[in-house]
Write a protein that holds these residues in place. Structure first.
Motif, short mmCIF file in Angstrom:
data_model
loop_
_atom_site.label_atom_id
_atom_site.label_comp_id
_atom_site.label_asym_id
_atom_site.label_seq_id
_atom_site.Cartn_x
_atom_site.Cartn_y
_atom_site.Cartn_z
N LYS A 183 0.83 -1.21 0.00
CA LYS A 183 0.00 0.00 0.00
C LYS A 183 0.86 1.26 0.00
O LYS A 183 0.39 2.33 -0.34
N GLU A 184 2.15 1.14 0.38
CA GLU A 184 3.03 2.30 0.44
C GLU A 184 3.66 2.62 -0.92
O GLU A 184 3.56 3.72 -1.41
N CYS A 185 4.31 1.62 -1.51
CA CYS A 185 5.08 1.86 -2.75
C CYS A 185 4.41 1.30 -3.99
O CYS A 185 4.81 1.62 -5.11
N GLY A 186 3.40 0.45 -3.82
CA GLY A 186 2.69 -0.11 -4.96
C GLY A 186 3.37 -1.30 -5.61
O GLY A 186 2.85 -1.86 -6.57
N ASN A 187 4.52 -1.71 -5.10
CA ASN A 187 5.23 -2.86 -5.65
C ASN A 187 4.62 -4.16 -5.12
O ASN A 187 4.09 -4.21 -4.02
N GLU A 188 4.76 -5.20 -5.91
CA GLU A 188 4.31 -6.52 -5.47
C GLU A 188 5.36 -7.14 -4.54
O GLU A 188 6.55 -6.89 -4.71
N PHE A 189 4.88 -7.92 -3.58
CA PHE A 189 5.78 -8.67 -2.71
C PHE A 189 5.13 -10.00 -2.38
O PHE A 189 3.91 -10.15 -2.50
N VAL A 190 5.94 -10.98 -2.02
CA VAL A 190 5.44 -12.33 -1.75
C VAL A 190 5.23 -12.50 -0.25
O VAL A 190 6.12 -12.26 0.55
N PHE A 191 4.02 -12.91 0.10
CA PHE A 191 3.67 -13.30 1.47
C PHE A 191 3.84 -14.81 1.48
O PHE A 191 2.98 -15.56 1.03
N THR A 192 5.01 -15.26 1.94
CA THR A 192 5.38 -16.67 1.81
C THR A 192 4.53 -17.58 2.67
O THR A 192 3.90 -17.14 3.65
N ALA A 193 4.53 -18.84 2.32
CA ALA A 193 3.79 -19.85 3.09
C ALA A 193 4.32 -19.90 4.53
O ALA A 193 3.55 -20.04 5.48
#
Length: 104
Positions: free
Chosen positions: A21-31
């Motif tokens: 929500k801050e930078c708009g980049n995608e990131f992985v929420f790992t298992a």
């Protein structure tokens, strides 16, 4: 993409891609992170990536100031986080570690 699957009891977690929500980049929420969140009782997914969370956490902290002085043992440069005075010896990291190990 290399998906990780973690089984926690009956529940199975799979890597999930979220948008910060801050930078708009995608990131992985790992298992593994999902399993950790579940274990700790956290109900919501992270809204910010690791970089933005770290930046927010460190925003109020002033950068550390280092002072250079001469090591009392080897004569080399010692960088310390306190203003050295002449009444006590100051050692570089290597000499300090060596002295600490010898005293144990």
């Amino acid at each position: 993409m290399n998906e990780e699957v973690v089984k926690a009891g009956v529940e199975e977690f799979v890597d999930e891609t979220l948008v910060c929500k801050e930078c708009g980049n995608e990131f992985v929420f790992t298992a593994g992170e999902q399993s950790f969140y579940k274990e700790k009782g956290f109900l919501n997914k992270p809204k910010s990536c690791k970089a933005c969370r770290d930046a927010k956490k460190n925003a109020g902290k002033a950068p550390r100031e280092y002072f250079e002085t001469t090591c009392a043992n080897c004569g080399g440069v010692a960088k310390v986080i306190f203003q050295p005075s002449n009444d006590r010896p100051v050692y570089c990291s290597a000499c300090f570690e060596a002295m600490r190990k010898n005293n144990q």
